[in-house]
Design a protein around this motif. Structure first.
Motif, short mmCIF file in Angstrom:
data_model
loop_
_atom_site.label_atom_id
_atom_site.label_comp_id
_atom_site.label_asym_id
_atom_site.label_seq_id
_atom_site.Cartn_x
_atom_site.Cartn_y
_atom_site.Cartn_z
N SER A 38 40.77 -56.13 8.71
CA SER A 38 41.85 -56.99 9.13
C SER A 38 43.02 -56.13 9.62
O SER A 38 43.24 -55.03 9.11
N PRO A 39 43.78 -56.63 10.58
CA PRO A 39 44.99 -55.91 11.00
C PRO A 39 46.01 -55.76 9.87
O PRO A 39 46.90 -54.93 9.95
N THR A 40 45.86 -56.56 8.82
CA THR A 40 46.79 -56.47 7.69
C THR A 40 46.12 -55.85 6.46
O THR A 40 46.70 -55.86 5.38
N ASP A 41 44.93 -55.30 6.64
CA ASP A 41 44.18 -54.71 5.53
C ASP A 41 45.01 -53.62 4.85
O ASP A 41 45.55 -52.73 5.49
N GLU A 47 48.04 -61.13 15.27
CA GLU A 47 47.33 -60.28 14.30
C GLU A 47 47.76 -60.58 12.87
O GLU A 47 46.95 -60.57 11.95
N LEU A 48 49.04 -60.84 12.68
CA LEU A 48 49.58 -61.12 11.34
C LEU A 48 49.25 -62.54 10.87
O LEU A 48 49.32 -62.84 9.68
N ASN A 49 48.90 -63.40 11.81
CA ASN A 49 48.61 -64.80 11.53
C ASN A 49 47.26 -64.94 10.82
O ASN A 49 46.31 -64.22 11.11
N ASP A 50 47.17 -65.90 9.93
CA ASP A 50 45.92 -66.21 9.25
C ASP A 50 44.86 -66.53 10.30
O ASP A 50 45.05 -67.42 11.13
N PRO A 51 43.72 -65.81 10.31
CA PRO A 51 42.71 -66.04 11.36
C PRO A 51 42.12 -67.44 11.35
O PRO A 51 41.56 -67.88 12.35
#
Length: 144
Positions: A23-26, A51-55
């Motif tokens: 994830s981009p937020t991993d 990217e920060l948004n919930d997929p």
């Protein structure tokens, strides 16, 4: 002659690497995700906000509305206050206050959620309704 046994370890490694997506937020804390949001919204960086948004929230028009309302300009004096959810007791929303370039007050709030993959995300978009979803409740009463 090369046998299939020699290729087996190579195939196994490639399969493992191919299945690894992050994830981009991993590895980011929820605080770091909100900090990244504050920077991205100021930059008007739609790509980073997606990217920060919930997929699971695949409709991104609300992100554009948010950028138009409070983003794409430099803020000063940003302050983040965590807000407690009245039902769960979790601190899962961040209230952001700042001052815009012309001295105007900026106020924003973002909801933070823990995704199925264990990464923190923001709830910035909307989810496309799927077949089988329950019908939304209506406040309209029929008079019979």
């Amino acid at each position: 002659m090369i046998t299939h046994r020699r290729w087996l370890p190579v195939v196994a490694v490639l399969a493992l690497l191919g299945g690894c997506t992050s994830s981009p937020t991993d590895g980011m804390t929820k605080e770091e995700v909100v900090d990244a949001y504050v920077q991205a919204i100021q930059d008007g960086d739609r790509v980073r906000l997606v990217e920060l948004n919930d997929p699971r929230l695949d409709r991104h028009a609300p992100i554009d509305v948010r950028i138009a309302a409070v983003g794409d300009r430099e803020w000063s004096g940003s302050r983040i206050t965590w807000v407690e959810h009245p039902v769960t007791g979790q601190f899962d929303s961040a209230r952001i206050t700042a001052t815009g370039p012309d001295g105007e007050p900026i106020s924003d709030q973002v909801h933070v959620t823990l995704g199925d993959d264990g990464s923190w995300y923001l709830s910035l978009g909307e989810r496309t309704p799927q077949p089988g979803d329950p019908e939304p409740a209506s406040t309209v009463r029929s008079h019979q």
